[in-house]
Design a protein around this motif. Structure first.
Motif, mmCIF file in Angstrom:
data_model
loop_
_atom_site.group_PDB
_atom_site.id
_atom_site.type_symbol
_atom_site.label_atom_id
_atom_site.label_comp_id
_atom_site.label_asym_id
_atom_site.label_seq_id
_atom_site.Cartn_x
_atom_site.Cartn_y
_atom_site.Cartn_z
ATOM 1 N N ARG A 260 -9.345 -27.651 61.304
ATOM 2 C CA ARG A 260 -10.010 -28.834 61.864
ATOM 3 C C ARG A 260 -9.880 -28.848 63.387
ATOM 4 N N ALA B 35 -12.836 -28.509 66.281
ATOM 5 C CA ALA B 35 -12.921 -29.400 67.445
ATOM 6 C C ALA B 35 -13.076 -28.589 68.727
ATOM 7 N N ASP C 143 -16.351 -27.024 59.474
ATOM 8 C CA ASP C 143 -16.078 -28.338 58.878
ATOM 9 C C ASP C 143 -16.680 -28.464 57.480
ATOM 10 N N CYS D 230 -11.796 -35.630 58.761
ATOM 11 C CA CYS D 230 -12.571 -34.396 58.644
ATOM 12 C C CYS D 230 -14.039 -34.725 58.379
ATOM 13 N N ASN E 79 -15.639 -35.775 61.551
ATOM 14 C CA ASN E 79 -15.934 -34.623 62.403
ATOM 15 C C ASN E 79 -17.203 -33.902 61.949
#
Length: 185
Positions: A63, A67, A82, A103, A106
């Motif tokens: 994760r 990012a 993701d 998550c 995201n």
């Protein structure tokens, strides 16, 4: 200290891997995304090999790597990663766990930044509903999810719905975070 752990325990020791993950998170928070990406990519490869694909540390590192990719503008690669890890978060932590919801948030960002506003809207609506139900409407993750959904709705052309949600959420942002908080401004 991290380098001492690395040298003493070895680069594949779980504690050394976690220490490097924390260091990469600190770099990410400081805006040192290139440094974070390099260390996170290497750490993720090691964690996958040593701890396994579904281990909590591996998922959190993946994760973080997504990012980094997103922060560097590689939205398609962040989205692929993701999309790969969200089902694993759901399996390991459950649908409504805070880590799973983060998550999902995201992935919603990835979808929107990739131009898939309708998929982002659907995912972010579900994430917002879950955040509000399990964390409360005033929790920071609920507020963040609401802000993401506002952006999705605008991208879908649903301006009145976006404005309604913004009008509903902004006073909570202001009271919880203050008028000078970056998310409020």
């Amino acid at each position: 200290t991290v380098l001492q752990w690395w040298e003493t325990l070895g680069p594949d020791h779980e504690q050394a891997l976690v220490a490097v993950w924390h260091l990469a998170n600190a770099w990410r928070a400081l805006g040192m995304t290139n440094e974070s990406r390099e260390y996170t990519r290497d750490t993720l490869e090691r964690m996958r090999r040593v701890l396994g694909e579904d281990h909590e540390h591996t998922l959190n590192t993946a994760r973080g790597y997504a990012a980094d990719l997103r922060n560097l503008g590689d939205y398609p690669a962040a989205r692929v990663l993701d999309e790969e890890i969200l089902p694993k978060y759901r399996q390991v932590f459950g649908e409504d766990h805070m880590q799973t919801l983060r998550c999902a948030n995201n992935l919603g960002v990835d979808l929107r930044l990739s131009g898939d506003f309708y998929a982002a809207r659907d995912l972010d609506q579900d994430t917002l509903d879950r955040c509000r139900r399990y964390l409360g409407a005033e929790h920071k993750d609920s507020l963040r999810s609401a802000g993401q959904l506002v952006r999705d709705l605008r991208g879908c052309g649903s301006y009145q719905e976006a404005l309604r949600l913004l009008d509903e959420t902004l006073p909570i942002y202001e009271s919880r975070l203050g008028l000078e908080h970056p998310d409020v401004i």
